[in-house]
Design a protein around this motif. Structure first.
Motif, PDB file in Angstrom:
ATOM      1  N   GLN A  35      28.285  39.762  68.476  1.00  0.00           N
ATOM      2  CA  GLN A  35      27.493  39.873  69.704  1.00  0.00           C
ATOM      3  C   GLN A  35      26.005  39.978  69.410  1.00  0.00           C
ATOM      4  N   GLY A  36      25.628  39.995  68.152  1.00  0.00           N
ATOM      5  CA  GLY A  36      24.213  40.057  67.785  1.00  0.00           C
ATOM      6  C   GLY A  36      23.690  41.468  67.628  1.00  0.00           C
ATOM      7  N   ARG A  38      23.825  45.510  65.711  1.00  0.00           N
ATOM      8  CA  ARG A  38      23.875  46.127  64.379  1.00  0.00           C
ATOM      9  C   ARG A  38      24.801  47.322  64.459  1.00  0.00           C
ATOM     10  N   SER A  50      19.355  43.528  71.655  1.00  0.00           N
ATOM     11  CA  SER A  50      19.007  42.417  72.533  1.00  0.00           C
ATOM     12  C   SER A  50      19.074  42.826  73.999  1.00  0.00           C
TER      13      SER A  50
END
Length: 57
Positions: A35-36, A38, A50
């Motif tokens: 999902q981008g 961390r 994001s």
């Protein structure tokens, strides 16, 4: 006969690796990274930066 032993060994190996991944929450880590985000190992949560930032024009 050797093919059956090899198939059983591969199946057992996959089950062991899946159990290790389940134990260490690597499935949730993978979802987070896809999902981008961390992954925070100390708090065991996903940080999706994001969503916190406004979209860039």
């Amino acid at each position: 006969m050797k093919r059956t032993h090899r198939k059983i060994l591969i199946l057992v190996l996959l089950l062991v690796l899946g159990g290790i991944a389940w134990q260490f929450d690597l499935f949730r880590v993978g979802d987070c990274l896809m999902q981008g985000g961390r992954w925070n190992w100390d708090g065991n949560f996903c940080r999706l930066d994001s969503l916190a930032r406004p979209p860039q024009p």
